[in-house]
Structure formats: structure tokens, C-alpha cells
Design a protein around this motif. Structure first.
Motif, short mmCIF file in Angstrom:
data_model
loop_
_atom_site.label_atom_id
_atom_site.label_comp_id
_atom_site.label_asym_id
_atom_site.label_seq_id
_atom_site.Cartn_x
_atom_site.Cartn_y
_atom_site.Cartn_z
N SER B 44 13.74 17.13 39.15
CA SER B 44 14.92 16.72 38.40
C SER B 44 14.95 15.20 38.33
O SER B 44 14.19 14.52 39.02
CB SER B 44 16.19 17.25 39.07
N ILE B 45 15.80 14.68 37.48
CA ILE B 45 15.99 13.24 37.37
C ILE B 45 17.45 12.97 37.73
O ILE B 45 18.36 13.52 37.10
CB ILE B 45 15.71 12.75 35.94
N ARG B 46 17.65 12.17 38.78
CA ARG B 46 19.02 11.94 39.25
C ARG B 46 19.26 10.47 39.52
O ARG B 46 18.32 9.72 39.80
CB ARG B 46 19.27 12.74 40.53
N ASN B 70 12.78 18.07 34.60
CA ASN B 70 13.75 18.89 33.87
C ASN B 70 14.99 18.09 33.51
O ASN B 70 15.17 16.95 33.97
CB ASN B 70 14.10 20.15 34.67
N LEU B 82 18.59 11.63 26.84
CA LEU B 82 18.48 10.41 27.66
C LEU B 82 17.74 10.73 28.97
O LEU B 82 16.88 9.96 29.42
CB LEU B 82 19.86 9.82 27.95
N GLU B 85 14.14 10.92 28.32
CA GLU B 85 13.57 9.58 28.10
C GLU B 85 13.44 8.82 29.42
O GLU B 85 12.47 8.11 29.65
CB GLU B 85 14.44 8.81 27.10
N LEU B 86 14.42 8.99 30.30
CA LEU B 86 14.34 8.36 31.63
C LEU B 86 13.18 8.97 32.43
O LEU B 86 12.46 8.27 33.13
CB LEU B 86 15.66 8.53 32.38
N GLU B 89 9.93 7.54 31.32
CA GLU B 89 9.74 6.20 31.86
C GLU B 89 9.40 6.25 33.36
O GLU B 89 8.50 5.55 33.84
CB GLU B 89 11.01 5.37 31.61
N ALA B 90 10.12 7.10 34.11
CA ALA B 90 9.93 7.14 35.57
C ALA B 90 8.59 7.76 35.94
O ALA B 90 7.96 7.35 36.90
CB ALA B 90 11.07 7.92 36.22
N LEU B 91 8.19 8.78 35.19
CA LEU B 91 7.03 9.58 35.62
C LEU B 91 5.82 9.40 34.71
O LEU B 91 4.77 9.99 34.95
CB LEU B 91 7.42 11.07 35.65
N LYS B 97 10.93 19.89 30.73
CA LYS B 97 11.55 21.21 30.72
C LYS B 97 13.00 20.98 30.31
O LYS B 97 13.79 20.44 31.08
CB LYS B 97 11.47 21.87 32.10
N GLU B 99 16.64 21.66 29.59
CA GLU B 99 17.73 22.57 29.94
C GLU B 99 19.01 22.01 29.36
O GLU B 99 19.32 20.83 29.55
CB GLU B 99 17.90 22.68 31.46
#
Lengths: 68, 256
Positions: B44-46, B70, B82, B85-86, B89-91, B97, B99
């Protein structure tokens, strides 16, 4: 000092750029897997030194976490 | 590689995509991922905690796995886009995925927004794998806008209720122009095998492994089930019939 919203929290900061903001928050700007957006637009890492912040900006600083 | 899974030109020998959440600890997660044989794992992106943060999940996973970020929890197309897109950039990956949740309690997809966000992300150059309803029309719409795969739900996320509507999953598999990855609802190995037998190209499993009593053993079980189900699918099962048919020869029966 100016008012910024960082990860949903209103904060008073003196930082002028994304790089300064990260440093001021104790986040190593060289850390891998970080991403930053200002007002809903991603700021590429290469632009962190130059991207200027403005009062009222809403900033997201994120990284990958566990997920399903 | 015999019988590889191909998504957007990338080939995988494993047909199990594993989640990284809800494990009792990081070592169990790493051991379970290893046992699962998965080559692609989700993240996940948090928002980072501004009170300091610990070691990175990705550093832990190393270069061993393709990371599939995801957009879990997003309820608007804007936030999901967004987040994608983040993640890019991060990975440094354009895979996502996707959701888009329409109900926070049921975690059911919001199909209208999902198709819209998928369309926009494909246009932005993303490889989009949407978590979607087990509905052939939704899946077709998502394939039509350029999704690289579809990920219909077996049943509610984290519920372990298995495949609630196997006929619908089978229909989707028989008609989908893109790979079908069964996502959500798998509770145990037989569910994973069933998904493969119905024609799914892969399965995505998180909670059923992570929250089992022995995640490493369950991961190995899921791996075997996915492989077994896939082999059965390729072999072609016998038709069902309403009468018995002896398997031993009738001729030469003792005592007759």
C-alpha cells in the motif's frame, strides 16, 4: 514562517522547498521509496531542491507499507 | 518456463500474487512469501508518520519480488489516481492494483469510478490491474479501457468466504480478453484450487495466509493448491453425471 498542511495536519514552517521541508521534518531526503505531492500533483525527486512551497499548500509525503 | 502467466508482457512462473499485510511479524511474512513461491507482492502507499518511521518494507523485500502497489482504501478516482502516481514515483513502477471502494464496510468496488480511473491511468501509461466486481460486463468495460488484467472478487475482502459465485467467475474467465486474477475472499487452499479450476489465470491472497495459524505452512498449501488447480484446469475435468460408473472392470468378477 508559513502555514502548510502536511499529511493532513496544519503546520507552521519556515521551509521554502520540498527538500528543506523534509529536512525540517526529520526525514532524510535521500531515503529511498519516498514520494511527495503538492496540492494533488507529484513532485519528482529531481525537483525537491527547487520546488517552492507557498502558504496554504497541502503536501502529501508517502511511502510503501504492507498491503493486500 | 512451462505454462507461464503473462501480464502486460511480463512473465511469471508463479500464479499466486501475495499480499504483505496482516502477518504476525516481518520474519513470518518473509518466510511465508518465500513458501508461497509468489513473484509479485502487493504493497500500500500511506502517509509517513511524522513522528519518525521504521525500516522500509521494500528494503525488507529486496529485489526478490515485483512490487504491485495498490490504491486500497481510496474512495474517489482523484485520490486513487494520485496514489498511483505517488506509487510510481516511490517505487519506480508503472504497475498498479487499482482499488476504488464504494462502501467502507463491504469494501465493494465502485464500478463507475473504477472504470473512469482505470481509463485515466491507462492513458497516463500505467499497467492497471483493477479489483472489481465479479460481473462479466464490468470486467469487459475494464478490459476495453486498456486494463492489463482484471481482478474480480471471490467474496468480500478478508472474509474468507471463498468464491460466492463460481458460475460468474467461470463466465468472466471464458470471455475475458485479459488475464483474470481472482482477488479477495479466499479462505483456504480449496478456494484457491477452485479459482484455478474455474479458469482464473492467477489468484491474489493475503489474509488467508497471513491470519492463518501457521502462515508459512498455509503459504505452501496455497502454492500447491494453485498449482494443482491450474493442472486440473489444463487437463480438463470429467463431466459430472447423476449415476455411478464403476472404475474397476466388470469382467471376471469373483463369485458370479
Amino acid at each position: 514562517m508559513m502555514q502548510l498542511r502536511i499529511n493532513g495536519k496544519d503546520t507552521e514552517l519556515a521551509a521554502a522547498t520540498v527538500a528543506e521541508l523534509l529536512a525540517e521534518q526529520g526525514i532524510d531526503p535521500g531515503a529511498r521509496f519516498l514520494a511527495v505531492a503538492i496540492n494533488g500533483s507529484v513532485v519528482r525527486r529531481a525537483e525537491w531542491q527547487t520546488a517552492l512551497l507557498a502558504a496554504g499548500d497541502s503536501i502529501e509525503i508517502v511511502r510503501p507499507f504492507q498491503g493486500g | 518456463m512451462a505454462d507461464p502467466l503473462v501480464i502486460a508482457g511480463a512473465t511469471f512462473s508463479s500464479r499466486l500474487i501475495a499480499g504483505t499485510a496482516r502477518f504476525p511479524n516481518q520474519q513470518v511474512m518473509l518466510d511465508a512469501l518465500e513458501a508461497s513461491g509468489a513473484e509479485m507482492v502487493t504493497a500500500s502507499i500511506r502517509r509517513i508518520s511524522l513522528e519518525g518511521y521504521s525500516g522500509s518494507l521494500i528494503d525488507l523485500l529486496g529485489d526478490k519480488y515485483r512490487i504491485l502497489p495498490n490504491t486500497a482504501g481510496c474512495v474517489t478516482a482523484r485520490d486513487a489516481i494520485l496514489t498511483a502516481e505517488l506509487a510510481r514515483e516511490a517505487l519506480n513502477t508503472n504497475w498498479v492494483k487499482l482499488e476504488l471502494i464504494g462502501d467502507r464496510e463491504l469494501l465493494y468496488p465502485d464500478v463507475e469510478q473504477l472504470v473512469h480511473a482505470a481509463d485515466e491511468l491507462v492513458r497516463k501509461g500505467f499497467i492497471v490491474m483493477p479489483y472489481c466486481n465479479e460481473d462479466p460486463v464490468s470486467c469487459q468495460k475494464l478490459a476495453d479501457v486498456g486494463c492489463a488484467a482484471v481482478m474480480p472478487l471471490g467474496s468480500l475482502i478478508g472474509s474468507g468466504m471463498g468464491i460466492a459465485n463460481p458460475a460468474a467467475i467461470e463466465l468472466i474467465c471464458s470471455r475475458s480478453p485479459v488475464p483474470v486474477v481472482l482477488d479477495a475472499g479466499i479462505g483456504t487452499a480449496s478456494d484457491a484450487a477452485q479459482a484455478m479450476e474455474l479458469g482464473c489465470d492467477a489468484v491474489m491472497i493475503d489474509t488467508a495466509i497471513a491470519k492463518s495459524h501457521d502462515p508459512v505452512r498455509m503459504a505452501a498449501g496455497m502454492r500447491a493448491a494453485v498449482e494443482g488447480g491450474r493442472l486440473a484446469r489444463l487437463a480438463g475435468r470429467i463431466p459430472k453425471q447423476r449415476f455411478a460408473e464403476p472404475s474397476s472392470p466388470q469382467l471376471g468378477l469373483v463369485g458370479s
